[in-house]
Design a protein around this motif. Sequence first.
Motif, PDB file in Angstrom:
ATOM      1  N   GLU A  73      -3.547 -53.809  13.395  1.00 16.12           N
ATOM      2  CA  GLU A  73      -2.872 -54.403  12.237  1.00 16.12           C
ATOM      3  C   GLU A  73      -1.549 -53.697  11.941  1.00 16.12           C
ATOM      4  O   GLU A  73      -0.618 -54.320  11.402  1.00 16.12           O
ATOM      5  CB  GLU A  73      -3.779 -54.343  11.008  1.00 16.12           C
ATOM      6  CG  GLU A  73      -5.047 -55.168  11.105  1.00 16.12           C
ATOM      7  CD  GLU A  73      -6.136 -54.486  11.935  1.00 16.12           C
ATOM      8  OE1 GLU A  73      -7.109 -55.177  12.303  1.00 16.12           O
ATOM      9  OE2 GLU A  73      -6.000 -53.264  12.214  1.00 16.12           O
ATOM     10  N   SER A  76       0.985 -55.405  14.147  1.00 10.44           N
ATOM     11  CA  SER A  76       1.208 -56.756  13.639  1.00 10.44           C
ATOM     12  C   SER A  76       2.102 -56.728  12.404  1.00 10.44           C
ATOM     13  O   SER A  76       3.010 -57.556  12.255  1.00 10.44           O
ATOM     14  CB  SER A  76      -0.124 -57.427  13.287  1.00 10.44           C
ATOM     15  OG  SER A  76      -0.704 -58.043  14.414  1.00 10.44           O
ATOM     16  N   PRO A  94       3.986 -66.574  14.419  1.00 12.40           N
ATOM     17  CA  PRO A  94       2.785 -65.757  14.644  1.00 12.40           C
ATOM     18  C   PRO A  94       2.534 -65.358  16.098  1.00 12.40           C
ATOM     19  O   PRO A  94       1.594 -64.614  16.364  1.00 12.40           O
ATOM     20  CB  PRO A  94       1.652 -66.646  14.136  1.00 12.40           C
ATOM     21  CG  PRO A  94       2.144 -68.038  14.365  1.00 12.40           C
ATOM     22  CD  PRO A  94       3.627 -67.986  14.095  1.00 12.40           C
ATOM     23  N   GLN A 138      -4.095 -63.598  16.447  1.00 17.23           N
ATOM     24  CA  GLN A 138      -3.537 -64.898  16.096  1.00 17.23           C
ATOM     25  C   GLN A 138      -2.875 -65.520  17.312  1.00 17.23           C
ATOM     26  O   GLN A 138      -2.494 -64.833  18.249  1.00 17.23           O
ATOM     27  CB  GLN A 138      -2.505 -64.769  14.963  1.00 17.23           C
ATOM     28  CG  GLN A 138      -3.085 -64.257  13.660  1.00 17.23           C
ATOM     29  CD  GLN A 138      -2.087 -64.356  12.528  1.00 17.23           C
ATOM     30  OE1 GLN A 138      -1.414 -65.368  12.353  1.00 17.23           O
ATOM     31  NE2 GLN A 138      -1.989 -63.291  11.736  1.00 17.23           N
ATOM     32  N   GLY A 141      -0.122 -68.875  18.656  1.00 17.19           N
ATOM     33  CA  GLY A 141       1.073 -69.581  18.224  1.00 17.19           C
ATOM     34  C   GLY A 141       1.975 -69.862  19.398  1.00 17.19           C
ATOM     35  O   GLY A 141       1.971 -69.113  20.387  1.00 17.19           O
TER      36      GLY A 141
END
Length: 378
Positions: A68, A71, A177, A183, A185
């Motif tokens: 995270e 990200s 994303p 995720q 995209g």
Amino acid sequence: MTKRTGTAAPAALTTRALNRAFLDRQLLLRRTRMSPADAVEHLVGVHAQVPKVPYYALHARLAGFRPEELSDLLASRRTARIALHRSTLHLVTARDCLALRPLLQELQERRFRGSFRKRAEGVDLVRLAEVSRALVEERPLTFSELGTALAEHWPDRDRLTLSMAARALLPLVQVPPRGLWGQGGLARHTTVEQWLGEASGAPSAEALEAMLERYLAAFGPASVRDMQIWCGLTRLREVVDRMRPRLRTFRDDRGGELYDVPDGPLPDPETPAPVRFLPEFDNLFLSHHDRTRVVADDFRDRTWKGNQAFPVFLVDGFIRGVWRIEQERAGAVSVLVVEPFVRVSSAEHEGVEAEGARLLAFAAPGAAHEVRVAGSGR
């Protein structure tokens, strides 16, 4: 750490000495508490052609790394994904995105000409760049969408040629994303200026030399050919010759000349090196012409198939095999399948299992875990 003085021959470094220096500079002799942003900058970018690669690359290098964190850096525009070294997608800090992309502009255009020169004949590339900039700054586009829009202006040209021309001519970042942990995209793009709110600077001889010094700090000692393989630029011999007075030099086992920054660490060749699992396309095995410092020639072809690289693992500092994660029982069990190129010893097996368990805890925290080492007899 012999420094070249007078006419004395430079010190020779064995393959094992180069391996330990390389691992230390790549943060692979021990996990560091460095922040993800500082690590990405230290490494002069992390290969990101496959979105998950930067996360696995930093997991192998940083203590307490949480995906995270990376990200968040990408979503907040403190890092960016852009075509850089070797004209391939890399994740870099925003500062490096602005600093490095101009130095590699010639490479982007040369790669485009090599593949699309005939198909682009007669196209006004200055106008194409202007039209493309307006399109992607209005809203981020995939290359397919951009090619379709450009074909309205150049209906006699194929969409791929038009979109690849835009990719070469403009500094295009791939926006989230895409690239965020967990995720998906489509790969959509806009300009560096639009995304970061700041234009890249002009390339300079001083900036190029600074980039090569950073390469040596993270990948050295290295030859001129190594430097060219890493970044994709050519004719770097004259640049390194200008830098020579402030560099130290060595020789490898084959007599080749290697360059290094004055303070680059050279650990004892017998320094223990832990087992590490690295993702496909990790810069560890893409950034030298002579890759024997990390993989034996007999194994090199087994880490690739066509244009596809496989995730690899290191034992005693060298690539010893490949790995993959499989899901079983409808995803309830994540299995790390480890395929050594040669049989691992009992002591090595323990290291592989321990590091493999750590990898699974990172990659699949909600599943049961199992490590299977092929040919181990265990």
